[in-house]
Design a protein around this motif. Structure first.
Motif, short mmCIF file in Angstrom:
data_model
loop_
_atom_site.label_atom_id
_atom_site.label_comp_id
_atom_site.label_asym_id
_atom_site.label_seq_id
_atom_site.Cartn_x
_atom_site.Cartn_y
_atom_site.Cartn_z
N LEU A 1 6.42 18.84 40.08
CA LEU A 1 5.65 17.79 40.75
C LEU A 1 4.21 17.75 40.24
CD1 LEU A 1 6.87 18.15 44.46
CD2 LEU A 1 7.47 16.36 42.82
N ARG A 2 3.62 18.92 40.01
CA ARG A 2 2.23 18.94 39.53
C ARG A 2 2.11 18.37 38.12
NH1 ARG A 2 2.35 23.96 42.54
NH2 ARG A 2 0.92 23.83 44.31
N GLN A 3 3.16 18.55 37.32
CA GLN A 3 3.13 18.02 35.96
C GLN A 3 3.37 16.51 35.95
OE1 GLN A 3 6.16 20.29 34.00
NE2 GLN A 3 4.88 22.11 33.76
N GLY A 4 3.99 16.00 36.99
CA GLY A 4 4.30 14.58 37.07
C GLY A 4 5.76 14.31 36.73
N VAL A 5 6.44 13.58 37.60
CA VAL A 5 7.85 13.26 37.40
C VAL A 5 8.07 11.77 37.61
CG1 VAL A 5 8.72 15.55 38.04
CG2 VAL A 5 8.38 13.82 39.81
N GLN A 6 9.21 11.30 37.13
CA GLN A 6 9.49 9.86 37.23
C GLN A 6 10.18 9.52 38.55
OE1 GLN A 6 11.94 8.42 34.04
NE2 GLN A 6 11.39 6.29 34.38
N VAL A 7 11.08 10.41 39.00
CA VAL A 7 11.86 10.15 40.21
C VAL A 7 11.85 11.40 41.09
CG1 VAL A 7 14.13 9.54 41.16
CG2 VAL A 7 13.39 8.57 38.98
N ILE A 8 11.64 11.21 42.37
CA ILE A 8 11.71 12.30 43.34
C ILE A 8 12.84 12.00 44.32
CG2 ILE A 8 10.51 13.55 45.19
CD1 ILE A 8 7.87 12.58 43.82
N LEU A 24 2.65 16.79 47.02
CA LEU A 24 3.30 15.52 46.69
C LEU A 24 2.38 14.36 47.05
CD1 LEU A 24 5.85 13.96 45.83
CD2 LEU A 24 6.63 14.10 48.19
#
Length: 245
Positions: A1-8, A24
């Motif tokens: 999450l800290r690195q950045g994601v496209q879908v959660i 988040l």
């Protein structure tokens, strides 16, 4: 999450926990999807869901997926969606014409015995028994197992590995009976189920159509049987209006 994601993808409780800990951040979300909306609201997640949606941008796109459309789902749509488009797949709140709907009026103390009688007199019985609560589901499954039936339970207290194991046994017909809650039974797609037995009716009667649709798949016929007390008979009339039969 800290690195950045496209879908959660997450449960309401876990997402709220991550929001509270500032792990988040949903300020850049462009699409919010609420799956199994009716069941999540039935489970008491409305406040958690509203908190999550409130932290997302107003201009996002929101999708609600729901097997039924109770008032609670409509309220969520009204509050968080602008001019929503409603799409229904198949006949809304209609059951398949090849399902036979029957009900048995029995006293509460005789309900388990009545279910056993149905199973015993039906050759090649292969079915699902629906209960309202996890504890009731486990209790009925345990009684069936102790009475010599090939049965097991499916409810929210099981881990994913336990759920997969139960479903593998059921699909292979090692199990004759699956005793399940409505939430746990979502997504079950098994052919040749002969009976759906309703040990207890759901709180939302529209869920009945979703339950009964587990049988009579792929052109087969099936039976949906309800066990009710005399006090619950009025619900049968309501169900007849819902299913149109």
């Amino acid at each position: 999450l800290r690195q950045g994601v496209q879908v959660i993808v997450g449960t309401p409780g876990r997402l709220n926990d991550l929001i509270d800990r500032n792990v988040l951040r949903l300020s850049d979300v462009s699409v919010a999807v609420l799956d199994e909306a009716d069941e999540m609201l039935n489970m008491g997640f409305r406040e958690a869901i509203e908190t999550i949606l409130a932290t997302t941008p107003e201009e996002k796109v929101t999708w609600l997926f729901s097997a039924t459309m109770p008032k609670e789902v409509a309220k969520i749509a009204e509050r968080f969606m602008l001019n929503p488009l409603r799409i229904s797949a198949g006949g809304e709140n209609k059951t398949a014409s090849n399902i036979e709907h029957v009900y048995y009026e029995v006293q509460a103390r005789d309900r388990y015995a009545a279910i056993r009688r149905i199973i015993d007199v039906t050759p090649n019985f292969y079915g699902i028994i629906f209960c309202r609560t996890r504890s009731e589901t486990q209790e009925i499954a345990d009684r069936l197992i102790s009475d010599g039936y090939q049965a097991d339970s499916l409810h929210g207290d099981l881990s994913q590995a336990q759920r997969d194991y139960v479903m593998k046994r059921y699909r292979s017909r090692t199990l004759q009976l699956l005793v399940a809650t409505d939430v746990a039974a979502r997504g079950i797609d098994v052919d040749d189920i002969t009976h759906v037995l309703h040990y207890s009716l759901p709180d939302e009667l529209e869920v009945y159509t979703h339950r009964s649709g587990r049988t009579a798949r792929a052109g087969k016929s099936g039976i949906s049987a309800i066990f009710v007390s005399s006090r619950e008979k009025r619900k049968i009339r309501d169900l007849e209006r819902i299913v149109g039969q």
